[in-house]
Design a protein around this motif. Structure first.
Motif, PDB file in Angstrom:
ATOM      1  N   ASN A 315      18.190   9.422 -12.137  1.00 44.32           N
ATOM      2  CA  ASN A 315      17.514  10.401 -11.282  1.00 44.32           C
ATOM      3  C   ASN A 315      16.214  10.928 -11.886  1.00 44.32           C
ATOM      4  N   GLU A 318      12.789  10.412  -9.627  1.00 39.41           N
ATOM      5  CA  GLU A 318      12.613  11.304  -8.480  1.00 39.41           C
ATOM      6  C   GLU A 318      12.416  12.746  -8.927  1.00 39.41           C
ATOM      7  N   ASP A 319      13.175  13.168  -9.930  1.00 42.48           N
ATOM      8  CA  ASP A 319      13.037  14.545 -10.422  1.00 42.48           C
ATOM      9  C   ASP A 319      11.638  14.788 -10.986  1.00 42.48           C
ATOM     10  N   THR A 320      11.117  13.830 -11.737  1.00 38.78           N
ATOM     11  CA  THR A 320       9.791  13.975 -12.346  1.00 38.78           C
ATOM     12  C   THR A 320       8.716  14.035 -11.270  1.00 38.78           C
ATOM     13  N   GLU A 322       9.030  15.109  -8.172  1.00 41.84           N
ATOM     14  CA  GLU A 322       9.121  16.402  -7.489  1.00 41.84           C
ATOM     15  C   GLU A 322       8.477  17.508  -8.321  1.00 41.84           C
TER      16      GLU A 322
END
Length: 426
Positions: A315, A318-320, A322
């Motif tokens: 994940n 995607e986290d980075t 965002e």
């Protein structure tokens, strides 16, 4: 009688395809700088940068000098083989030659290890007189005073990106994936301020970049330099650590001196990952406040981001993305964690039997994964990294980030589109 010398900045085809479409690829400074030490009463100089030039194999040279980075090592060895077949002597230096001189020495005639200010002129004089040794090692810390100015007149086909200059050498920190401590002498050193200013004054372009590893490694020195720089009315970028950006006075001075972009090694938004590579100077909880502070001073943030730390899970991509969008990160130089030889992380991964290849071409951090990640496959790491690059430089993300940043909007759009073209070209 003059000898003919060929200076080569190598770039293999894979990396060349990766970089070619970007607008902001400044010239590598090593060879134009080393050219300034050459006595032109003894040598005729040809400078070739493989970013946009072909090596003139059909011409005859007495000596060819190649600066070798790890990811270009195999490519450099092939260059040397072709040149030596035509009786051209080859000398190699640079990071990879310093770290693995025995390996490099098998592929050339002479090896220079360490910093070159003292040993490069010594070698040139010895070669001219027919008494060059096979090895030259930097054993005295070079003084950065009274250095010659890089030979930008020898640079071809780079009208907008030949403005690179350095004011200091080294970095006070010791991140475990970085090889600076292994290739440079230990003291962090600075050039005299007026000598740096004089060199910048010779750059015809309005835009230039500081090639320092850490431009704010000594903040007192940086303040003095930026005060003098203001009068030149130029626009510039530099690489700094994020912790030094938590200084309003420093940022205001940078902006007034013409700074438009700061490259900061954010690396990760996980404190665990940062700690695992000795990058504790970055404190994730402070990121937003510091980035806001940089933006409030009218400076863009180019973030260095690395994927592949042991704490990274599927994940992370995607986290980075965002977080980058929410923070208004203006641009990102994204890399895959690369265990360069001589670094602590290389030694650890080798001990854990996690290195996947001995082919140095795979150690470029951009198109290959050279080790076995801890929490995903190497394919998942590469695919996630590429997904992030595409999404970060998508039109939606570009305008989301620029809307949040609101800094140097025209420059920001141009640079982002340059990176977008590079992503599309892969």
């Amino acid at each position: 009688m003059k000898k003919k010398i060929l200076l080569i900045t190598p770039e293999n085809e894979e990396i060349n395809r990766f970089r070619k479409k970007q607008f902001n690829n400044f010239i590598q400074i090593t060879m134009p700088y080393l050219a300034a030490f050459i006595d032109e009463s003894k040598y005729d100089i040809t400078l070739i940068d493989e970013y946009n030039q072909k090596i003139p194999y059909k011409k005859q040279f007495d000596l060819a000098a190649i600066t070798v980075n790890t990811s270009n090592a195999e490519h450099c060895y092939k260059i040397a083989e072709r040149l030596r077949a035509k009786n051209t002597r080859v000398v190699m230096g640079g990071p990879h030659a310093t770290l693995l001189p025995d390996e490099v020495g098998k592929n050339c005639d002479y090896v220079l290890t360490g910093e070159g200010e003292l040993i490069w002129p010594e070698f040139l004089e010895d070669f001219y007189n027919g008494k060059a040794r096979t090895r030259y090692a930097c054993e005295t810390v070079p003084d950065l005073k009274n250095l010659p100015i890089s030979r930008r007149d020898l640079i071809k086909k780079r009208p907008f990106s030949k403005g690179a200059v350095f004011s200091s050498r080294g970095c006070p920190y010791s991140c475990s994936y970085c090889n600076l401590k292994q290739i440079y002498c230990k003291p962090f050193r600075k050039r005299p301020v007026q000598e740096v200013i004089a060199e910048i004054g010779t750059i015809k372009n309005k835009y230039f970049v500081f090639w320092d590893d850490n431009f704010w490694g000594d903040t007192d020195y940086a303040r003095e330099l930026m005060k003098e720089l203001k009068a030149l009315n130029k626009k510039w970028a530099a690489q700094v650590t994020l912790d030094r950006c938590n200084d309003d006075e420093l940022l205001k001075l940078a902006r007034s001196a013409g700074c438009i972009y700061l490259f900061v090694g954010i690396e990760s938004f996980s404190q665990e990952s940062l700690g695992s590579v000795n990058k504790g100077i970055n404190v994730v909880q402070r990121y937003k406040a510091i980035i806001d502070k940089i933006h409030n001073n009218g400076i863009c943030v180019q973030a260095g981001i690395i994927f592949g730390f042991d704490g990274d899970k599927r994940n992370v991509f995607e986290d980075t993305l965002e977080i980058c969008n929410n923070l208004g990160i203006d641009g990102a130089t994204v890399s895959i964690l690369t265990p360069l030889p001589g670094t602590p992380i290389y030694d650890r991964l080798k001990e854990e039997n996690r290195l996947l290849t001995g082919n140095w071409s795979n150690y470029n951090g951009k198109t290959e994964v050279a080790f076995l990640p801890k929490n995903m496959s190497k394919e998942e790491l590469f695919e996630g990294y590429m997904w992030f690059r595409r999404e970060f430089y998508s039109i939606r993300s570009i305008f989301t980030r620029i809307k949040k940043s609101r800094v140097n909007i025209l420059h920001n759009i141009i640079i982002n589109l340059g990176y977008k073209l590079a992503v599309c070209n892969i």
